[in-house]
Design an enzyme around this catalytic site. Structure first.
Site: not given
Ligand SMILES: Nc1ncnc2c1ncn2[C@@H]1O[C@H](COP(=O)(O)OP(=O)(O)O)[C@@H](O)[C@H]1O
Ligand SMILES: O=P(O)(O)OC[C@H]1O[C@](O)(COP(=O)(O)O)[C@@H](O)[C@@H]1O
Length: 425
Positions: A224, A279
């Site tokens: 954020g 990933d």
């Protein structure tokens, strides 16, 4: 994916009582930097890479459509180009690259990347087919847009952690300093909000000398807090002209809006994104940093689970690994370990009951082998239990929080094993 069955004479043993599933708690055994591989509920929320959220947004139709810089060529060649300072400052002077003074320069034939070099999206093409999408090749150019003493660079790390972040920070600092003669490099602390709400630190080759040996990021990170105007105001106030953003898909979207605002203001500020994903689910690049460490560490967890499972009659080791939308860590760790009987990944839906279902397979493996190891990637099977469990909401950056497949699966299998024990031979 299930690995080939191992046959033992366990099936001839007297009917064993099902053992509870071992979900090994390796937190205590692993070095601090690697705890997140197993269960990172107590660590800052981790990111989703662009292929995850971009895919999701594309599917929901909520994706913003940024203008893409496309250049069409012959035979279906399409270059998806990178936005550049010279797009809106066409008369910028260029300078010869200081790397030409590097001792390695004279001995290497093709030292600089040719400006027209591109990397193609698809490796396999048909001779009569279109040449397809290409991307601008990264690497040092013969001419550069900044003089060394003009550069005031900053580095920020945003979003989730990944092994190797400090190494990347170190390489940027040492590369800029030792190879390009840059002396002003700022570290922005605490992610994007650090531009306007935190302190900065001066980075030098000396100050970053040992950081690659530490986990996490010395700059700190956050989710954020991307206030584009405040960030670009801060860039302008501090007279920064090179911004290096190390982060995942969210961070790169943030970098893009920063650059759009920089362009709107007509500033000579380069914004460079360094893609980070544990990933390894980014097309085009060979491998993302941190992936190998993750696979290596995952194998230790699998190994421990195997030891525990093997020590109990009908023991099942269940290892939950990272991978919200991509099963590469689970898959590679499974292939490398050879102790895994079943690997569940988000790309490949699975089901529990009936022929081809997980329960049947577990029953067979226990009958044949007396124990088994299951690896499940965090994002696998979400659809199976999403309806029965409460949705978890989103993190501060808007990434969907996942339900705990490890806990769900271990409960399901435990219940099933009790039933299973009733008809074991
Ligand atoms: N579309 C966006 N526009 C601007 N900033 C964004 C956007 N998406 C994410 N960000 C910011 O990028 C940072 C990192 O995003 P996050 O999704 O948490 O991690 P990651 O970069 O690892 O995917 C956060 O500070 C977030 O506010
Ligand atoms: O902190 P969270 O929300 O559990 O994040 C976990 C997810 O983040 C990821 O690590 C992706 O992060 P990357 O930004 O490194 O690609 C997934 O593999 C993982 O499942």
């Amino acid at each position: 994916m299930a690995s080939p069955s191992r046959t033992t004479d366990a099936a001839t043993d007297p009917a064993p009582t099902p053992a509870p599933i071992a979900v090994p708690s390796l937190r205590a055994r692993l070095p601090h930097a690697h705890h997140h591989l197993l269960d990172r509920r107590d660590t800052p929320r981790r990111p989703a890479w662009w292929s995850e959220r971009a895919t999701r947004e594309a599917m929901d139709g909520t994706a913003a459509k940024p203008e893409t810089k496309l250049v069409a060529g012959e035979a279906g060649y399409v270059l998806e180009d990178v936005p550049h300072l010279s797009d809106y400052l066409p008369d910028l002077p260029t300078y010869s690259n200081p790397l030409q003074d590097n001792p390695a320069y004279s001995v290497v034939k093709q030292y600089f990347v040719n400006p027209d070099d591109t990397v193609c999206q698809k490796i396999v093409v048909h001779k009569g087919g279109a040449r397809g999408n290409h991307f601008r090749r990264a690497g040092p150019r013969q001419r550069v847009y900044f003089e060394s003493d003009e550069v005031h660079a900053c580095i920020v790390t945003c979003g989730g952690l990944c092994p190797g972040l400090n190494t990347v920070i170190r390489e940027i600092v040492c590369g800029l300093s030792d190879m390009y003669g840059v002396t002003k490099i700022l570290g922005i602390q605490g992610g994007y909000r650090g531009f306007y709400a935190c302190n900065t630190i001066n980075l030098t080759p000396k100050s970053v000398n040992d950081i690659h040996k530490r986990g996490g990021t010395i700059l700190g990170s956050s989710r954020g807090g991307h206030d584009t105007m405040k960030i670009v105001d801060s860039i302008q106030d501090r007279v920064i002209n090179q911004v290096y953003v190390i982060g995942g898909d969210g961070s790169q979207r943030g970098a893009r809006v920063i650059f759009e605002e920089v362009r709107r203001r007509g500033l000579k500020v380069a914004v460079a994104g360094i893609p980070k994903t544990i990933d390894n689910d980014i097309p085009v690049i060979d491998k993302s940093f941190g992936f190998d460490s993750a696979v290596e560490e995952a194998q230790r967890a699998i190994n421990a689970a195997h030891v525990e499972a093997e020590s109990a009659e009908n023991g099942i080791g269940l290892v939950k690994l990272m991978g919200r939308y991509s099963g590469f860590i689970a898959h590679y760790a499974t292939l490398a370990s050879r102790d895994v009987d079943c690997c569940l990944i988000p790309e490949s839906p699975f089901y529990l009951e009936g022929e081809g279902g997980l329960y049947r397979y577990i029953e067979k493996r226990l009958k044949d082998n007396g124990h088994m190891v299951i690896v499940v990637a965090e994002g696998a099977g979400q659809k199976l239990f999403a309806e029965t469990m409460k949705a978890m909401g989103q993190d501060a950056s808007g990434n969907a929080l996942l339900l705990d497949v490890g806990l769900w699966l271990s409960q399901k299998i435990n219940v099933r094993l009790l039933e299973f024990s009733l008809y074991l031979p």
